[in-house]
Scaffold this active site. Structure first.
Site, PDB file in Angstrom:
ATOM      1  N   GLU A 257      32.890  30.114  36.358  1.00 56.49           N
ATOM      2  CA  GLU A 257      32.089  31.316  36.637  1.00 56.49           C
ATOM      3  C   GLU A 257      30.718  30.954  37.222  1.00 56.49           C
ATOM      4  OE1 GLU A 257      33.990  33.701  36.915  1.00 56.49           O
ATOM      5  OE2 GLU A 257      33.255  35.149  35.461  1.00 56.49           O
TER       6      GLU A 257
ATOM      7  N   THR B 138      29.382  39.876  41.923  1.00 59.42           N
ATOM      8  CA  THR B 138      28.705  39.745  40.628  1.00 59.42           C
ATOM      9  C   THR B 138      27.292  39.207  40.844  1.00 59.42           C
ATOM     10  OG1 THR B 138      30.831  39.347  39.598  1.00 59.42           O
ATOM     11  CG2 THR B 138      28.911  38.690  38.336  1.00 59.42           C
TER      12      THR B 138
HETATM   13  N1  LIG Z   1      40.016  31.722  41.843  1.00 55.43           N
HETATM   14  C1  LIG Z   1      39.205  32.681  42.286  1.00 55.43           C
HETATM   15  N2  LIG Z   1      39.570  33.983  42.135  1.00 55.43           N
HETATM   16  C2  LIG Z   1      38.758  34.975  42.583  1.00 55.43           C
HETATM   17  N3  LIG Z   1      37.588  34.775  43.211  1.00 55.43           N
HETATM   18  C3  LIG Z   1      37.182  33.511  43.367  1.00 55.43           C
HETATM   19  C4  LIG Z   1      37.958  32.420  42.904  1.00 55.43           C
HETATM   20  N4  LIG Z   1      37.288  31.288  43.199  1.00 55.43           N
HETATM   21  C5  LIG Z   1      36.162  31.643  43.809  1.00 55.43           C
HETATM   22  N5  LIG Z   1      36.086  32.984  43.934  1.00 55.43           N
HETATM   23  C6  LIG Z   1      34.977  33.725  44.562  1.00 55.43           C
HETATM   24  O1  LIG Z   1      34.337  34.496  43.535  1.00 55.43           O
HETATM   25  C7  LIG Z   1      33.841  35.698  44.072  1.00 55.43           C
HETATM   26  C8  LIG Z   1      34.366  36.842  43.213  1.00 55.43           C
HETATM   27  O2  LIG Z   1      33.878  36.703  41.934  1.00 55.43           O
HETATM   28  P1  LIG Z   1      33.049  37.860  41.257  1.00 55.43           P
HETATM   29  O3  LIG Z   1      32.000  38.335  42.235  1.00 55.43           O
HETATM   30  O4  LIG Z   1      32.623  37.357  39.944  1.00 55.43           O
HETATM   31  O5  LIG Z   1      34.145  39.004  41.150  1.00 55.43           O
HETATM   32  P2  LIG Z   1      34.995  39.472  39.929  1.00 55.43           P
HETATM   33  O6  LIG Z   1      34.176  40.533  39.333  1.00 55.43           O
HETATM   34  O7  LIG Z   1      36.225  40.053  40.467  1.00 55.43           O
HETATM   35  O8  LIG Z   1      35.220  38.265  39.110  1.00 55.43           O
HETATM   36  C9  LIG Z   1      34.338  35.813  45.494  1.00 55.43           C
HETATM   37  O9  LIG Z   1      33.278  35.426  46.350  1.00 55.43           O
HETATM   38  C10 LIG Z   1      35.445  34.778  45.568  1.00 55.43           C
HETATM   39  O10 LIG Z   1      35.593  34.206  46.837  1.00 55.43           O
HETATM   40  N1  LIG Z   2      28.405  40.139  32.272  1.00 54.19           N
HETATM   41  C1  LIG Z   2      28.715  39.930  33.652  1.00 54.19           C
HETATM   42  C2  LIG Z   2      30.168  40.265  33.864  1.00 54.19           C
HETATM   43  C3  LIG Z   2      30.649  40.174  35.303  1.00 54.19           C
HETATM   44  O1  LIG Z   2      31.983  40.612  35.341  1.00 54.19           O
HETATM   45  P1  LIG Z   2      32.830  40.651  36.683  1.00 54.19           P
HETATM   46  O2  LIG Z   2      34.178  41.098  36.277  1.00 54.19           O
HETATM   47  O3  LIG Z   2      32.151  41.621  37.586  1.00 54.19           O
HETATM   48  O4  LIG Z   2      32.812  39.260  37.240  1.00 54.19           O
HETATM   49  C4  LIG Z   2      27.834  40.858  34.486  1.00 54.19           C
HETATM   50  O5  LIG Z   2      27.799  42.045  34.151  1.00 54.19           O
HETATM   51  O6  LIG Z   2      27.161  40.384  35.410  1.00 54.19           O
END
Ligand SMILES: Nc1ncnc2c1ncn2[C@@H]1O[C@H](COP(=O)(O)OP(=O)(O)O)[C@@H](O)[C@H]1O
Ligand SMILES: N[C@@H](CCOP(=O)(O)O)C(=O)O
Length: 291
Positions: free
Chosen positions: A120, A168
């Site tokens: 993350e 995020t």
């Molecule tokens: N295995 C993965 N699965 C999904 N997203 C990934 C992965 N590895 C890297 N990423 C990157 O993480 C970002 C999405 O994560 P995030 O913004 O936290 O979304 P979510 O809320 O769906 O987790 C995108 O930029 C994506 O390219």
């Molecule tokens: N606590 C984090 C949780 C992010 O969750 P995601 O599913 O959007 O990756 C935040 O609120 O920033």
């Protein structure tokens, strides 16, 4: 070759910013892992065109490095990235559980949480555990620096994912830096109500505890139609509505008999704003499963 199904998750639940999370019965990522000399990654499925296969940029790469467990990792995305449904965390959780087994590392599920959270950190700049904890352990989780408390709760949920992208990282930049004491008092009350509701499988108490006046209003501005969808869901019988994770998914808790109506009402409300959406009629579910 080992196959792991790791569920989507909904973090925060309003009053539990960066602490609360639930595993969803659906959707999920399916990850296949095979021992190899170095880490290679292949991604297919929902939004795979936006997900890097470079191990330094994909969440599973950081997990493989932390476990010193090189493998060929095939990720079939059921959870769209930047959805607020823990997409990046689902892959990281699956990799942590799968590589731990493949290489016989012997970590417990709880010990795997901070390892998966390293993934993350790669995408959001922060190693928050609130998505990886429920994806690995299932149910409702309270993730703090002291570890994870887990409860096998059963609450019907509707998760409505609009065709909007909120990363995020961006949504973390709008979180207020301070809160007033009256907001703190309200948050403690809501978080306590939600936790008790999870123990009792009580959708009323859980919904009541999803109310939040600190982080959610700031982030709602990033989701076109959020207020309309929230009001429509509450009018259709939802016991509580908030942003799932960092958004843009909007999540509602409800009684089983109201779930279908709430789902179609939320879709219609986004539709009236000209926003396409998809909806998951789901509930709190199990953690990662190995096949
Ligand atoms: N295995 C993965 N699965 C999904 N997203 C990934 C992965 N590895 C890297 N990423 C990157 O993480 C970002 C999405 O994560 P995030 O913004 O936290 O979304 P979510 O809320 O769906 O987790 C995108 O930029 C994506 O390219
Ligand atoms: N606590 C984090 C949780 C992010 O969750 P995601 O599913 O959007 O990756 C935040 O609120 O920033």
């Amino acid at each position: 070759m080992l196959t792991v199904r790791a569920p989507a998750t909904s973090a925060n639940l309003g009053s539990g910013f960066d602490v609360f999370g639930v595993a969803l019965e659906r959707p999920a990522d399916v990850v296949r892992l095979k021992k190899a000399d170095r880490v290679t990654i292949e991604v297919t499925g929902a939004g795979s065109q936006y997900i890097p296969e470079d191990p330094n940029k994909n969440t599973v790469g950081a997990v493989a490095e932390a476990l010193d467990a090189p493998a060929h990792i095939q990720i079939d995305k059921g959870v769209r990235p930047a959805s607020g449904l823990g997409s990046s965390a689902a892959s990281a959780a699956a990799a942590a559980v799968g590589l731990n087994e493949l290489y016989d590392r012997g970590y417990s599920r709880e010990e795997l949480v901070p390892i998966a959270a390293k993934g993350e950190a790669v995408v959001s700049g922060d190693a928050h555990d609130d998505n990886v904890a429920p994806s690995i352990m299932g149910g409702f989780t309270i993730a703090t620096e002291k570890g994870v408390t887990q409860v096998d709760a059963d609450i019907p949920l509707v998760a409505c994912l609009p065709d909007i992208v909120v990363s995020t990282r961006d949504a973390r930049n709008v979180v207020p830096e301070t809160a007033r004491v009256d907001q703190m008092v309200e948050t403690v009350g809501n978080a306590a109500a939600l936790t008790t509701g999870m123990h009792r499988d009580d959708p009323e108490l859980v919904g009541q505890g999803m109310h939040d006046t600190v982080v959610t209003p700031a982030r709602a501005k990033l989701i076109d139609g959020y207020e309309q969808v929230r009001e429509a869901a509450l009018a259709a019988g939802a016991t509580g509505v908030t942003i799932s994770g960092a958004g843009p998914t909007v999540i509602a808790a409800c009684a089983e008999e109201d779930r279908r109506k709430i789902a179609s009402t939320m879709l219609d409300a986004f539709g009236e704003r000209g926003v396409d959406a998809r909806v998951y009629q789901t509930r709190i579910g199990r953690g990662a499963e190995v096949f």
